[in-house]
Design a protein around this motif. Structure first.
Motif, PDB file in Angstrom:
ATOM      1  N   ASP A  81       2.684 -40.869   4.230  1.00  0.00           N
ATOM      2  CA  ASP A  81       1.380 -40.408   4.722  1.00  0.00           C
ATOM      3  C   ASP A  81       0.958 -41.200   5.954  1.00  0.00           C
ATOM      4  N   ILE A  85       0.244 -39.749   9.683  1.00  0.00           N
ATOM      5  CA  ILE A  85      -1.103 -39.835  10.244  1.00  0.00           C
ATOM      6  C   ILE A  85      -1.087 -40.565  11.588  1.00  0.00           C
ATOM      7  N   LEU A  89      -2.336 -39.248  15.210  1.00  0.00           N
ATOM      8  CA  LEU A  89      -3.368 -40.006  15.920  1.00  0.00           C
ATOM      9  C   LEU A  89      -2.896 -40.442  17.301  1.00  0.00           C
ATOM     10  N   ASP A 157     -11.497 -37.699  10.655  1.00  0.00           N
ATOM     11  CA  ASP A 157     -11.017 -37.442   9.300  1.00  0.00           C
ATOM     12  C   ASP A 157      -9.744 -38.240   9.003  1.00  0.00           C
ATOM     13  N   LEU A 158      -8.850 -38.314   9.987  1.00  0.00           N
ATOM     14  CA  LEU A 158      -7.615 -39.075   9.795  1.00  0.00           C
ATOM     15  C   LEU A 158      -7.910 -40.568   9.678  1.00  0.00           C
TER      16      LEU A 158
END
Length: 214
Positions: A81, A85, A89, A157-158
């Motif tokens: 994860d 992410i 980003l 959100d990330l």
């Protein structure tokens, strides 16, 4: 004649979501732990309805994971994860830096410089909490200058999901100093209004953060 505008009161579930979010970020509710809706609702002095609505909000943000017939759990961020992410980003924040380098006003660049000076002081004092907060303010300012609400929404959100574990990476030996050096180079590129270098340095900064988070 001046007329007063009445603002609608904040929905209760939003206040509950904020309290739960704070408990998750502070690790009062640890990753992987079960959310006892009934007990927490009783603790907050509310009914189950706003509690459930709040959980839906945090599930949409990725902070809570719903498991079939088992209920709600604080999300656990796996290495896979984290890698995925940071990859997203790096692309988004790299683009934000590119746009910031070309569209920022002199005042906005001065604001970035001022935020960076606070980062320098936090690093000198070895204040990890303050460094983390000012680092966030620096990135937020870039999003503000970029002025792309869709991009900012996804990034925020990330970041919330990464916040479940990311702060610990700053305590690793040498990471705070490395992060500060990366920020110095990034700020210089932005002040020079170099979009290519700004984008490149932001991507590298985030991917190095990914390495530190492992």
């Amino acid at each position: 004649m001046n007329s007063k505008i009445s603002l609608a009161p904040r929905p209760l579930y939003e206040e509950v979501a904020e309290r739960l979010r704070s408990s998750i970020f502070s690790h009062e509710l640890t990753p992987g732990s079960w959310i006892d809706e009934q007990a927490i609702a009783a603790q907050y002095g509310i009914s189950r309805t706003p509690m459930r609505e709040a959980i839906k909000v945090l599930a949409a943000e990725g902070l809570i994971t719903m498991k079939m017939r088992r209920g709600a759990y604080v999300t656990e961020v796996s290495k896979s994860d984290t890698s995925e992410i940071f990859t997203v980003l790096a692309l988004l924040e790299g683009q934000a830096c590119r746009e910031t380098a070309t569209k920022a006003t002199e005042k906005q660049l001065q604001d970035l410089d001022s935020i960076h000076m606070k980062l320098e002081r936090a690093a000198a004092d070895r204040d990890l909490d303050l460094f983390f907060a000012v680092n966030q303010a620096f990135h937020d300012k870039i999003q503000e200058i970029c002025n792309n609400s869709w991009m900012t929404g996804v990034i925020n959100d990330l970041r919330k999901v990464l916040k479940l574990q990311r702060r610990d990476s700053l305590s690793k030996r040498g990471r705070l100093e490395s992060s500060l050096q990366e920020h110095r180079k990034l700020l210089s590129a932005l002040l020079a209004r170099d979009p290519d270098l700004s984008e490149k340095l932001m991507k590298e900064h985030l991917l190095k953060g990914q390495q530190a988070a492992k």
